[in-house]
Design a protein around this motif. Structure first.
Motif, PDB file in Angstrom:
ATOM      1  N   ALA A  52     -85.805  45.126  63.465  1.00 17.16           N
ATOM      2  CA  ALA A  52     -86.170  44.244  64.568  1.00 17.16           C
ATOM      3  C   ALA A  52     -87.677  44.259  64.782  1.00 17.16           C
ATOM      4  O   ALA A  52     -88.300  43.214  65.032  1.00 17.16           O
ATOM      5  N   ALA A  53     -88.276  45.452  64.669  1.00 19.58           N
ATOM      6  CA  ALA A  53     -89.728  45.565  64.822  1.00 19.58           C
ATOM      7  C   ALA A  53     -90.446  44.828  63.696  1.00 19.58           C
ATOM      8  O   ALA A  53     -91.440  44.130  63.926  1.00 19.58           O
ATOM      9  N   LEU A  54     -89.948  44.942  62.469  1.00 17.06           N
ATOM     10  CA  LEU A  54     -90.563  44.267  61.330  1.00 17.06           C
ATOM     11  C   LEU A  54     -90.452  42.752  61.469  1.00 17.06           C
ATOM     12  O   LEU A  54     -91.405  42.023  61.188  1.00 17.06           O
ATOM     13  N   PHE A  55     -89.302  42.263  61.921  1.00  7.57           N
ATOM     14  CA  PHE A  55     -89.130  40.828  62.125  1.00  7.57           C
ATOM     15  C   PHE A  55     -90.074  40.332  63.221  1.00  7.57           C
ATOM     16  O   PHE A  55     -90.706  39.280  63.080  1.00  7.57           O
ATOM     17  N   GLY A  56     -90.202  41.110  64.298  1.00  4.66           N
ATOM     18  CA  GLY A  56     -91.126  40.733  65.368  1.00  4.66           C
ATOM     19  C   GLY A  56     -92.558  40.670  64.876  1.00  4.66           C
ATOM     20  O   GLY A  56     -93.314  39.745  65.231  1.00  4.66           O
ATOM     21  N   GLN A  57     -92.958  41.609  64.039  1.00  2.83           N
ATOM     22  CA  GLN A  57     -94.309  41.596  63.478  1.00  2.83           C
ATOM     23  C   GLN A  57     -94.523  40.375  62.586  1.00  2.83           C
ATOM     24  O   GLN A  57     -95.617  39.795  62.569  1.00  2.83           O
ATOM     25  N   THR A  58     -93.498  39.991  61.846  1.00  2.48           N
ATOM     26  CA  THR A  58     -93.600  38.810  60.990  1.00  2.48           C
ATOM     27  C   THR A  58     -93.823  37.558  61.828  1.00  2.48           C
ATOM     28  O   THR A  58     -94.656  36.706  61.498  1.00  2.48           O
ATOM     29  N   LEU A  59     -93.105  37.437  62.933  1.00  2.52           N
ATOM     30  CA  LEU A  59     -93.277  36.294  63.826  1.00  2.52           C
ATOM     31  C   LEU A  59     -94.698  36.259  64.397  1.00  2.52           C
ATOM     32  O   LEU A  59     -95.353  35.207  64.414  1.00  2.52           O
ATOM     33  N   LEU A  60     -95.188  37.403  64.863  1.00  8.15           N
ATOM     34  CA  LEU A  60     -96.516  37.450  65.480  1.00  8.15           C
ATOM     35  C   LEU A  60     -97.620  37.232  64.453  1.00  8.15           C
ATOM     36  O   LEU A  60     -98.633  36.586  64.743  1.00  8.15           O
ATOM     37  N   ALA A  61     -97.427  37.754  63.241  1.00  7.70           N
ATOM     38  CA  ALA A  61     -98.431  37.533  62.196  1.00  7.70           C
ATOM     39  C   ALA A  61     -98.539  36.050  61.855  1.00  7.70           C
ATOM     40  O   ALA A  61     -99.633  35.532  61.612  1.00  7.70           O
ATOM     41  N   SER A  62     -97.411  35.360  61.849  1.00  6.32           N
ATOM     42  CA  SER A  62     -97.427  33.920  61.594  1.00  6.32           C
ATOM     43  C   SER A  62     -98.206  33.182  62.677  1.00  6.32           C
ATOM     44  O   SER A  62     -98.972  32.254  62.389  1.00  6.32           O
ATOM     45  N   ILE A  63     -98.045  33.609  63.918  1.00  3.30           N
ATOM     46  CA  ILE A  63     -98.796  32.999  65.029  1.00  3.30           C
ATOM     47  C   ILE A  63    -100.291  33.225  64.852  1.00  3.30           C
ATOM     48  O   ILE A  63    -101.103  32.304  65.027  1.00  3.30           O
ATOM     49  N   LEU A  64    -100.683  34.445  64.494  1.00  2.35           N
ATOM     50  CA  LEU A  64    -102.104  34.739  64.295  1.00  2.35           C
ATOM     51  C   LEU A  64    -102.696  33.871  63.193  1.00  2.35           C
ATOM     52  O   LEU A  64    -103.808  33.357  63.322  1.00  2.35           O
TER      53      LEU A  64
END
Length: 287
Positions: A52-64
């Motif tokens: 879940a943490a890795l998926f959340g990081q993927t979402l936020l990295a895409s936003i950045l």
């Protein structure tokens, strides 16, 4: 900054991304604490623990990636498991448009995930090397598509490697819990300037990254004359619709549609981004 309600869907909270400048280091950046985004993504996809943490990081990295550099209309960030890997995850994807992010996780062996519950490293979930692919759609002409392979346990390393190798951008990124922060060198940024920016970011304690506000974190850049220059709101929000699902069936033959249909002549489709379920009549889908 406090979470706010997404006005297009009041039931969903949004997170605030802050864009900032470090004039004394000829550097710019963006920061977001994606607590609402991660919470909604976990709820929709039923994720817990390290994945879940890795998926959340993927979402936020895409936003950045969408929010700094040259921007654009759409940013896709996709991670694919190493060829021949028997790790539990096959693919993890995030798609960002202004104000909205969505994504999905494809399991290769979901039943084995519990074996990896204590391992947060990327290779435990997807093997090594992992392939990272991006699509940047500027809204004019053909989208820019790039892929790299890299070996690291941390998604941030993949993003830095991609920016350096494929985009020729000097950048640094932190993905910690529900926080994402990225800095990027601007024209005129010499080695001494960049060192100061990276040094300032490296001095932010993990305890601050864990729970402090964006304003408190940006205070660590105060010696570089840090200045917030704008904000954007992002929520986990899917753009699927009955019409789009109908369009997805246009390329399927009548014979295949009949095989997919139930006894009432309806085809049931589920959106992989948000789990919404659509029932479509074969006749309507073929029109």
């Amino acid at each position: 900054m406090a979470n706010k309600r997404d006005m297009t869907n009041p039931a969903v909270e949004s997170d605030v991304l802050t864009r900032f400048l470090l004039p004394d280091a000829f550097t710019r950046g963006a920061i977001i604490r994606g607590s609402a985004i991660n919470k909604e993504a976990k709820r929709i996809h039923g994720l817990n623990g390290p994945v879940a943490a890795l998926f959340g990081q993927t979402l936020l990295a895409s936003i950045l990636l969408l929010s700094i550099s040259k921007g654009g209309m759409r940013q896709v960030l996709q991670l694919d498991a190493a060829t021949g890997s028997f790790a539990p995850l096959q693919r993890m994807m995030a798609e960002t448009r202004p104000g909205a992010v969505r994504g999905y996780v494809n399991w290769q062996e979901q039943q084995t995930a519990l074996r990896y519950e204590e391992h947060a490293g990327l290779s435990s979930w997807m093997g090594s090397p992992v392939r990272l692919s991006t699509v940047r759609d500027m809204g004019v002409g053909e989208p820019y598509i790039s892929s790299i392979e890299h070996n690291s346990e941390f998604l941030a390393d993949f993003i830095i490697h991609y920016l350096h190798q494929s985009v020729q951008i000097r950048a640094d990124i932190i993905l910690h819990g529900d926080l994402a922060i990225m800095i990027e060198a601007m024209p005129g940024c010499e080695e001494e300037h960049w060192f100061k920016a990276v040094e300032a970011m490296a001095k932010i304690p993990n305890s601050v990254l864990e729970s402090a506000s964006e304003e408190a974190i940006l205070a660590y850049f105060s010696e570089l004359s840090c200045k917030a220059v704008g904000t954007d709101h992002y929520a986990y929000r899917c753009s699927c619709s009955q019409e789009k699902m109908k369009a997805a069936l246009q390329g399927i033959s009548s014979e295949q549609l009949l095989q997919m249909a139930d006894e009432k002549g309806k085809v049931t489709l589920s959106c992989q981004y948000c789990d919404n379920v659509y029932e479509l009549e074969i006749g309507a889908a073929g029109n």
